[in-house]
Every structure is written in structure tokens, then in C-alpha cells.
Scaffold this active site. Structure first.
Site, PDB file in Angstrom:
ATOM      1  N   CYS A 142      41.404  32.348  37.832  1.00 26.85           N
ATOM      2  CA  CYS A 142      40.727  32.400  39.132  1.00 26.85           C
ATOM      3  C   CYS A 142      40.114  33.785  39.268  1.00 26.85           C
ATOM      4  CB  CYS A 142      41.693  32.080  40.272  1.00 26.85           C
ATOM      5  SG  CYS A 142      43.138  33.163  40.342  1.00 26.85           S
ATOM      6  N   THR A 143      39.614  34.113  40.442  1.00 24.58           N
ATOM      7  CA  THR A 143      38.855  35.359  40.608  1.00 24.58           C
ATOM      8  C   THR A 143      39.696  36.600  40.326  1.00 24.58           C
ATOM      9  OG1 THR A 143      37.533  34.260  42.309  1.00 24.58           O
ATOM     10  CG2 THR A 143      37.369  36.661  42.166  1.00 24.58           C
TER      11      THR A 143
END
Length: 315
Positions: A189-190
Site C-alpha cells: 500500500c502507500t
């Protein structure tokens, strides 16, 4: 302030430090932490958003080097936060117009009360080792971000669950888990926070081998040279930069202020685009009454800008 040369002159360019952070720990009374943290941020000229919940803290803030250091020191003094890690990048303009410290049920919403990342997560994989892991034939790579984030960039070969919110991930997994029989699962994810929950969730579902990218996409783009990268596109970020690429350089994307999705500059030429009102992705999602409200908001933002003020509806 940083001295930057231009021609035969020199001028002062102020660089803002941006700190992205999260930490899972137990806060018995998050509300008691809210006021002092907000006051400290405001007194140091910090902008951004921090979320507090009984499960920990999450957010992104920006300001001067000394201001960010003061806030990080304060957070690390909170219960269980001594080993908090954060990721930094830099910008020439303040990416946030105001500072918010909010109380939430979860610091990243998944809607699964049994998920407790502080009690265990998947195996962390350093950015330098990520390419080797995801290229293995027995590994399935899953992007845990929302569909609009995946649309502008992801890792080569990654599976897109096409979720509109992180809370949809458990249902997606339940519907698709048979696809991953006898597979090792690698998730990203980010910045890493969603993977803390998604890997804990999969472990609870009986998945034996679960891995996730330590520091998330942002750390990978910071550490891995572009020529060695398996990342394709840009990474959406939740501030005025909108997207970043390799070396965390600001990307080309801008934000549609109606739907908050990223668009490219060329998309402004499309007939569906009206600044602050609609883009090609959301033009059919709102009725004319909503669009008129957006037009009025946009008008007030222009008037505020003409007066040299910041409108509260801006980022």
C-alpha cells in the site's frame, strides 16, 4: 530556509518537511491526547491531519524542520510510541492549508474489530528485497489500495481488487480466496498502514505465508533506483502534491476537487471537466443540485484567493 542559486543572484527557498507516520499501540483515552497535540502543531506552524483512535495514530503533517521534529518528539513520548517510524519528503509550498487532529474509531477503517496489528502482522520485506519476492512464481501480489489510486500506478503484475474503500477488502478476499490456494501472498500500500491490517486479517483467515512491503510504495520509490524498479506509473498521495514518482519527485497529476480523484493535466481539456465541479470520472455521479453547490464553493474559493485568503474548502 535553503539558499538556491539562480543566474547571478541567489534567493531563499523555504523547503517544507512532510512527515507521513502511523503507529499501532493502545491509547486508553485518545480524546485526552487530542488537545495538546493540536496546540503543539498549531504553535509550530504545522499543517496536515492526524487521526487518533484507541488503536493508535496515523497521519501526514508538513512544516518547518524544527516544527516537525517537535511534533515527532511529542508523539514518541505518547504511550507505546517510542519506536514510531516515519517517512519524509519535501516540498517548496505547504501542501496543507490547515491542521486537524481528529478522533476516530480506527486510524485506517477496515471494519473488522478482531483485526489487531499490534498483536502480529505479515513478514516485512525491505524495498531492496521486494522485486525478488514478487517475481517468484508461487507469489501472488495484491494491491490493497483503492481503485482510483491503483489507476495511476502499481507494481507490474499486481492484482487490483478494484475496491472503492479499504473496508471492502475483507468481502473481496472472501469472494476470491480460492484463487490463491497454495500461494504466498505479498501485499503493498502507500505507506504500509493498510498492510498492517490486511496481513493481520489474512493470518486470521488461516493464510500461512503473508508478506508486505516495509514502508510501502513511498519507501520503495525512495530507495530503489528507477532503472531497477518494477513500479509502473505514479503513487497517489493524500496532500496537495497529488502524486509522486521515483525519488519521491512530485508527479504530474492534479486533483478533481469534486470527487477527490487524481486526473492528468490533459484531462482538463475534456468536455466533462469543470473546475471544482466535475471530471470525466465523476460527471455522472452527482446531480445538478450538487453541481450547483460545487459551483458556489468554487466561486467562494476564487473570491478568497483574490483577497489573499485561504478558503476552508480548499485542501
Amino acid at each position: 530556509m535553503q539558499l538556491a542559486p539562480t543566474g547571478n543572484r541567489a534567493y531563499l527557498t523555504r523547503m517544507y518537511t512532510i512527515a507521513a507516520l502511523y503507529h499501532f499501540t493502545r491509547f486508553d483515552d485518545p480524546a485526552a491526547l487530542q488537545g495538546p497535540l493540536l496546540a503543539l502543531c498549531k504553535s509550530n506552524g504545522i499543517g496536515g491531519t492526524l487521526l487518533l483512535a484507541s488503536e493508535g495514530i496515523n497521519g501526514t503533517i508538513a512544516g518547518s524542520r524544527s516544527g516537525i521534529d517537535a511534533v515527532l518528539s511529542h508523539i514518541r513520548a505518547l504511550p507505546g510510541c517510542a519506536d514510531l517510524e516515519h517517512k519524509e519528503s519535501f516540498a517548496q509550498t505547504q501542501p496543507f492549508n490547515r491542521m486537524k487532529v481528529r478522533l476516530k474509531k480506527e486510524i485506517v477503517t477496515m471494519g473488522q474489530p478482531q483485526v489487531k496489528p499490534a498483536e502480529g502482522t505479515g513478514h516485512y520485506v525491505a524495498p531492496a528485497d521486494w522485486n525478488a519476492l514478487i517475481s517468484a512464481p508461487d507469489v501472488a501480489v495484491i494491491d490493497t489500495r483503492n481503485d482510483y489510486e491503483v489507476a495511476i500506478g502499481t507494481f507490474d503484475g499486481a492484482i487490483d481488487p478494484q475496491t472503492k474503500s479499504f473496508g471492502e477488502f475483507p468481502a473481496w478476499w472472501e469472494e476470491n480466496k480460492d484463487r490463491f490456494h497454495n500461494k504466498r501472498i505479498a501485499m503493498f500500500c502507500t505507506g504500509g498502514i493498510r498492510c498492517e491490517k490486511s496481513t493481520n486479517y489474512l493470518i486470521g483467515q488461516g493464510v500461512d505465508e503473508v508478506y508486505h512491503l516495509k514502508g510501502g510504495i513511498l519507501k520503495y520509490l525512495e530507495d530503489v533506483p528507477q532503472e531497477d524498479s518494477t513500479w509502473d506509473g505514479e503513487c497517489f498521495v493524500f496532500d496537495a502534491r497529488v502524486s509522486v514518482g521515483h525519488g519521491l519527485k512530485e508527479g504530474p497529476h492534479i486533483l478533481c476537487h469534486a470527487c477527490r480523484r487524481p486526473i492528468e493535466p490533459a484531462d482538463k481539456a475534456r468536455p466533462e471537466y469543470e473546475e471544482g465541479v466535475s471530471c470525466h470520472q465523476c460527471v455522472h455521479e452527482t446531480d445538478e443540485d450538487a453541481k450547483n453547490r460545487f459551483r458556489e464553493r468554487q466561486k467562494q474559493m476564487r473570491l478568497s484567493a483574490a483577497r489573499g485568503e485561504k478558503h476552508m474548502g480548499s485542501l
